[in-house]
Design a protein around this motif. Structure first.
Motif, PDB file in Angstrom:
ATOM      1  N   ILE A 212       1.025  -1.351  -0.159  1.00  0.00           N
ATOM      2  CA  ILE A 212       0.117  -0.018   0.176  1.00  0.00           C
ATOM      3  C   ILE A 212       0.778   1.323  -0.009  1.00  0.00           C
ATOM      4  O   ILE A 212       1.555   1.611   1.016  1.00  0.00           O
ATOM      5  CB  ILE A 212      -1.037  -0.089   1.202  1.00  0.00           C
ATOM      6  CG1 ILE A 212      -1.516  -1.244   1.495  1.00  0.00           C
ATOM      7  CG2 ILE A 212      -1.788   1.204   1.189  1.00  0.00           C
ATOM      8  CD1 ILE A 212      -2.650  -1.908   0.318  1.00  0.00           C
ATOM      9  N   PRO A 213       1.062   1.996  -1.168  1.00  0.00           N
ATOM     10  CA  PRO A 213       1.763   3.355  -1.175  1.00  0.00           C
ATOM     11  C   PRO A 213       0.840   4.519  -0.486  1.00  0.00           C
ATOM     12  O   PRO A 213       0.200   4.785  -1.119  1.00  0.00           O
ATOM     13  CB  PRO A 213       2.291   3.353  -2.659  1.00  0.00           C
ATOM     14  CG  PRO A 213       1.535   2.258  -3.465  1.00  0.00           C
ATOM     15  CD  PRO A 213       0.399   1.647  -2.552  1.00  0.00           C
ATOM     16  N   LEU A 214       1.509   5.167   0.407  1.00  0.00           N
ATOM     17  CA  LEU A 214       0.861   5.981   1.092  1.00  0.00           C
ATOM     18  C   LEU A 214       1.703   7.344   0.988  1.00  0.00           C
ATOM     19  O   LEU A 214       2.804   7.393   1.169  1.00  0.00           O
ATOM     20  CB  LEU A 214       0.643   5.750   2.731  1.00  0.00           C
ATOM     21  CG  LEU A 214      -0.386   4.584   3.121  1.00  0.00           C
ATOM     22  CD1 LEU A 214      -0.615   4.402   4.317  1.00  0.00           C
ATOM     23  CD2 LEU A 214      -1.626   4.734   2.190  1.00  0.00           C
ATOM     24  N   THR A 215       0.935   8.407   0.563  1.00  0.00           N
ATOM     25  CA  THR A 215       1.616   9.754   0.625  1.00  0.00           C
ATOM     26  C   THR A 215       1.328  10.622   1.697  1.00  0.00           C
ATOM     27  O   THR A 215       0.103  10.573   2.035  1.00  0.00           O
ATOM     28  CB  THR A 215       1.345  10.422  -0.676  1.00  0.00           C
ATOM     29  OG1 THR A 215       1.663   9.836  -1.898  1.00  0.00           O
ATOM     30  CG2 THR A 215       2.077  11.788  -0.769  1.00  0.00           C
ATOM     31  N   VAL A 216       2.263  10.986   2.417  1.00  0.00           N
ATOM     32  CA  VAL A 216       2.140  11.686   3.754  1.00  0.00           C
ATOM     33  C   VAL A 216       2.706  13.005   3.782  1.00  0.00           C
ATOM     34  O   VAL A 216       3.942  13.211   3.317  1.00  0.00           O
ATOM     35  CB  VAL A 216       2.373  10.716   5.016  1.00  0.00           C
ATOM     36  CG1 VAL A 216       1.494   9.504   5.101  1.00  0.00           C
ATOM     37  CG2 VAL A 216       3.894  10.530   5.125  1.00  0.00           C
ATOM     38  N   LEU A 217       2.132  13.915   4.607  1.00  0.00           N
ATOM     39  CA  LEU A 217       2.849  15.181   4.639  1.00  0.00           C
ATOM     40  C   LEU A 217       3.473  15.340   6.110  1.00  0.00           C
ATOM     41  O   LEU A 217       2.564  15.064   7.181  1.00  0.00           O
ATOM     42  CB  LEU A 217       2.062  16.308   4.389  1.00  0.00           C
ATOM     43  CG  LEU A 217       2.523  17.789   4.949  1.00  0.00           C
ATOM     44  CD1 LEU A 217       3.815  18.073   3.668  1.00  0.00           C
ATOM     45  CD2 LEU A 217       1.422  18.837   4.658  1.00  0.00           C
ATOM     46  N   ARG A 218       4.469  15.491   6.428  1.00  0.00           N
ATOM     47  CA  ARG A 218       5.257  15.277   7.481  1.00  0.00           C
ATOM     48  C   ARG A 218       6.513  16.555   7.781  1.00  0.00           C
ATOM     49  O   ARG A 218       7.333  16.617   7.057  1.00  0.00           O
ATOM     50  CB  ARG A 218       6.149  14.003   8.080  1.00  0.00           C
ATOM     51  CG  ARG A 218       6.784  13.950   9.376  1.00  0.00           C
ATOM     52  CD  ARG A 218       7.496  12.574   9.420  1.00  0.00           C
ATOM     53  NE  ARG A 218       6.727  11.250   9.067  1.00  0.00           N
ATOM     54  CZ  ARG A 218       7.155  10.314   8.600  1.00  0.00           C
ATOM     55  NH1 ARG A 218       8.596  10.310   8.268  1.00  0.00           N
ATOM     56  NH2 ARG A 218       6.523   9.266   8.584  1.00  0.00           N
ATOM     57  N   GLU A 219       6.158  17.354   8.852  1.00  0.00           N
ATOM     58  CA  GLU A 219       7.058  18.595   9.102  1.00  0.00           C
ATOM     59  C   GLU A 219       7.278  19.361   7.816  1.00  0.00           C
ATOM     60  O   GLU A 219       8.389  19.765   7.359  1.00  0.00           O
ATOM     61  CB  GLU A 219       8.302  17.995   9.310  1.00  0.00           C
ATOM     62  CG  GLU A 219       7.998  17.170  11.058  1.00  0.00           C
ATOM     63  CD  GLU A 219       9.395  16.694  11.481  1.00  0.00           C
ATOM     64  OE1 GLU A 219      10.405  16.680  10.816  1.00  0.00           O
ATOM     65  OE2 GLU A 219       9.480  16.263  12.788  1.00  0.00           O
ATOM     66  N   GLY A 220       6.180  19.524   7.072  1.00  0.00           N
ATOM     67  CA  GLY A 220       6.290  20.345   5.806  1.00  0.00           C
ATOM     68  C   GLY A 220       6.903  19.724   4.571  1.00  0.00           C
ATOM     69  O   GLY A 220       7.137  20.407   3.576  1.00  0.00           O
ATOM     70  N   LYS A 221       7.300  18.271   4.765  1.00  0.00           N
ATOM     71  CA  LYS A 221       7.871  17.610   3.445  1.00  0.00           C
ATOM     72  C   LYS A 221       6.908  16.500   3.267  1.00  0.00           C
ATOM     73  O   LYS A 221       6.199  15.828   3.978  1.00  0.00           O
ATOM     74  CB  LYS A 221       9.080  17.075   4.002  1.00  0.00           C
ATOM     75  CG  LYS A 221      10.264  18.113   3.720  1.00  0.00           C
ATOM     76  CD  LYS A 221      11.540  17.559   4.504  1.00  0.00           C
ATOM     77  CE  LYS A 221      12.585  18.795   4.563  1.00  0.00           C
ATOM     78  NZ  LYS A 221      14.050  18.235   4.977  1.00  0.00           N
ATOM     79  N   ILE A 222       6.727  16.258   1.954  1.00  0.00           N
ATOM     80  CA  ILE A 222       6.193  15.107   1.260  1.00  0.00           C
ATOM     81  C   ILE A 222       6.874  13.684   1.430  1.00  0.00           C
ATOM     82  O   ILE A 222       8.069  13.741   0.946  1.00  0.00           O
ATOM     83  CB  ILE A 222       5.369  15.394   0.007  1.00  0.00           C
ATOM     84  CG1 ILE A 222       4.311  16.477  -0.075  1.00  0.00           C
ATOM     85  CG2 ILE A 222       4.927  14.118  -0.696  1.00  0.00           C
ATOM     86  CD1 ILE A 222       3.309  15.892   0.337  1.00  0.00           C
ATOM     87  N   HIS A 223       6.428  12.784   1.828  1.00  0.00           N
ATOM     88  CA  HIS A 223       7.101  11.301   1.892  1.00  0.00           C
ATOM     89  C   HIS A 223       6.183  10.359   1.267  1.00  0.00           C
ATOM     90  O   HIS A 223       4.979  10.391   1.388  1.00  0.00           O
ATOM     91  CB  HIS A 223       7.460  11.178   3.463  1.00  0.00           C
ATOM     92  CG  HIS A 223       8.205  11.904   3.968  1.00  0.00           C
ATOM     93  ND1 HIS A 223       9.541  11.704   4.195  1.00  0.00           N
ATOM     94  CD2 HIS A 223       8.034  13.106   4.814  1.00  0.00           C
ATOM     95  CE1 HIS A 223      10.098  12.505   4.838  1.00  0.00           C
ATOM     96  NE2 HIS A 223       9.004  13.735   5.238  1.00  0.00           N
ATOM     97  N   VAL A 224       6.772   9.434   0.410  1.00  0.00           N
ATOM     98  CA  VAL A 224       6.038   8.259   0.226  1.00  0.00           C
ATOM     99  C   VAL A 224       6.370   6.955   0.848  1.00  0.00           C
ATOM    100  O   VAL A 224       7.597   6.619   0.598  1.00  0.00           O
ATOM    101  CB  VAL A 224       5.971   7.954  -1.714  1.00  0.00           C
ATOM    102  CG1 VAL A 224       5.135   6.759  -1.784  1.00  0.00           C
ATOM    103  CG2 VAL A 224       5.414   9.155  -2.152  1.00  0.00           C
ATOM    104  N   VAL A 225       5.546   6.385   1.465  1.00  0.00           N
ATOM    105  CA  VAL A 225       5.706   5.180   2.417  1.00  0.00           C
ATOM    106  C   VAL A 225       4.996   4.114   1.794  1.00  0.00           C
ATOM    107  O   VAL A 225       3.805   4.148   1.790  1.00  0.00           O
ATOM    108  CB  VAL A 225       5.342   5.633   3.753  1.00  0.00           C
ATOM    109  CG1 VAL A 225       5.693   4.362   4.787  1.00  0.00           C
ATOM    110  CG2 VAL A 225       5.941   6.895   4.437  1.00  0.00           C
TER     111      VAL A 225
END
Length: 333
Positions: free
Chosen positions: A303-316
């Motif tokens: 499951i590829p999840l895109t998240v916003l963390r501390e102002g930065k985009i991450h794909v997990v």
């Protein structure tokens, strides 16, 4: 104390509730044999859960609520979280008699749990109704255990419900006023048939701010009942479970927690992450999030999840699992 209440006041309160219902169950068309007074089918359910269970921290180790006898062999339908991971379960009838029970099945997709009591339980079974026919403003009767064993209620709305434990059902039944002992409570129609099983108490049951209950519709049980009895769970492919608790905040979906040792924690998701997308598809709300995750495939799907963390985009990338494999089940099967 609970048993004494049932013995001393149960009969009078049951009669009063039938009168208060207006189009009372007593004057409605007779349901299946043995269910002329369906309130007698409601029993108290108590479960002891080991402290090392996965759900102990959130749901506790001593759980109690209600259940409904739905077959003459002592089969009892309840809400699954009461008995989830339990190693000891008992039921008590309205005469205060207590009986040991075995866990028969648990189904996360619906939230239902099944028990079977042995050794002399003599309680009439109730017939299953049709929750598909339930409509707003319909009169019904909520029945449980405790100081308020039964309460005339009104159906305030029927619509999908999403819960932050990766739970989504269609046709959830919302009623008011609330019955206090809602876990495993029975919702009966005017014909005395079972329409749903109590799951939650909500501050807003119908959009007007009135407190009420959410009942899981009985029609969700019918397609899976044979599987639950034969295998303890549905044989449908397990949905991908990621072990993440999302919360809707001001139009955004925020990670409010992750399951210890679950896929989300293993993948590095954190409290406070803002969920942006699932496999590139934007996330709009909790229900949409779950549907997007489940649409990618069965348990085990990446499951590829895109998240916003501390102002930065991450794909997990989260390696989903079957939730049953994470839980500590089977202790009383």
């Amino acid at each position: 104390m609970q048993a004494q209440f049932f013995v001393q006041r149960g009969a009078a309160l049951l009669t009063l509730c039938l009168v208060l219902l207006g189009s009372s169950l007593a004057s409605a068309p007779a349901p299946a044999a043995g269910t002329a007074n369906p309130l007698l089918s409601v029993v108290r359910v108590e479960a002891r859960v080991p402290g090392d269970s996965r759900t102990a921290s959130r749901l506790g180790t001593e759980r109690a609520g209600a259940g409904v006898v739905i077959a003459d062999d002592g089969l009892i339908l309840t809400i699954g979280y009461l008995i989830l991971e339990a190693d000891e379960v008992s039921v008590t009838d309205r005469n205060g008699r207590r009986f040991p029970a075995d866990i028969v099945a648990y189904d996360h997709a619906t939230g239902f749990g099944l028990l079977r009591a042995y050794e002399g339980l003599s309680v009439p079974s109730v017939a299953l109704g049709s929750s598909a026919a339930v409509e707003s403003r319909q009169k019904a009767l909520a029945a449980s255990v405790g100081p308020v064993p039964a309460l005339p209620v009104e159906v305030r709305s029927v619509h999908p419900f999403a819960g932050g434990w990766e739970y989504l059902i269609d046709g959830a039944i919302f009623t008011a006023p609330p019955i206090p002992e809602f876990g495993g409570a029975a919702l009966f129609g005017e014909d005395g048939r079972l329409l749903g099983i109590g799951s939650l108490i909500l501050q807003d049951a119908d959009g007007s701010g009135q407190t009420g209950n959410m009942f899981v519709p009985i029609d969700l049980l019918k397609p899976i009942l044979a599987d639950l009895l034969a295998f303890g769970r549905s044989t449908e492919p397990a949905r991908p479970w990621i072990g993440l608790y999302p919360t809707e905040v001001n139009g955004y979906l925020i990670v409010s927690g992750v399951s210890e040792g679950g896929p989300a924690e293993t993948a590095g998701l954190r409290f406070g992450d803002l969920l942006v997308a699932v496999d590139g598809a934007p996330v709009t709300d909790m229900a949409a999030f779950f549907r997007l995750v489940w649409a990618l495939g069965p348990a085990g799907t990446r499951i590829p999840l895109t998240v916003l963390r501390e102002g930065k985009i991450h794909v997990v990338d989260v390696e989903s699992r079957d939730r049953h494999s994470w839980l500590k089940l089977g202790r009383t099967y």
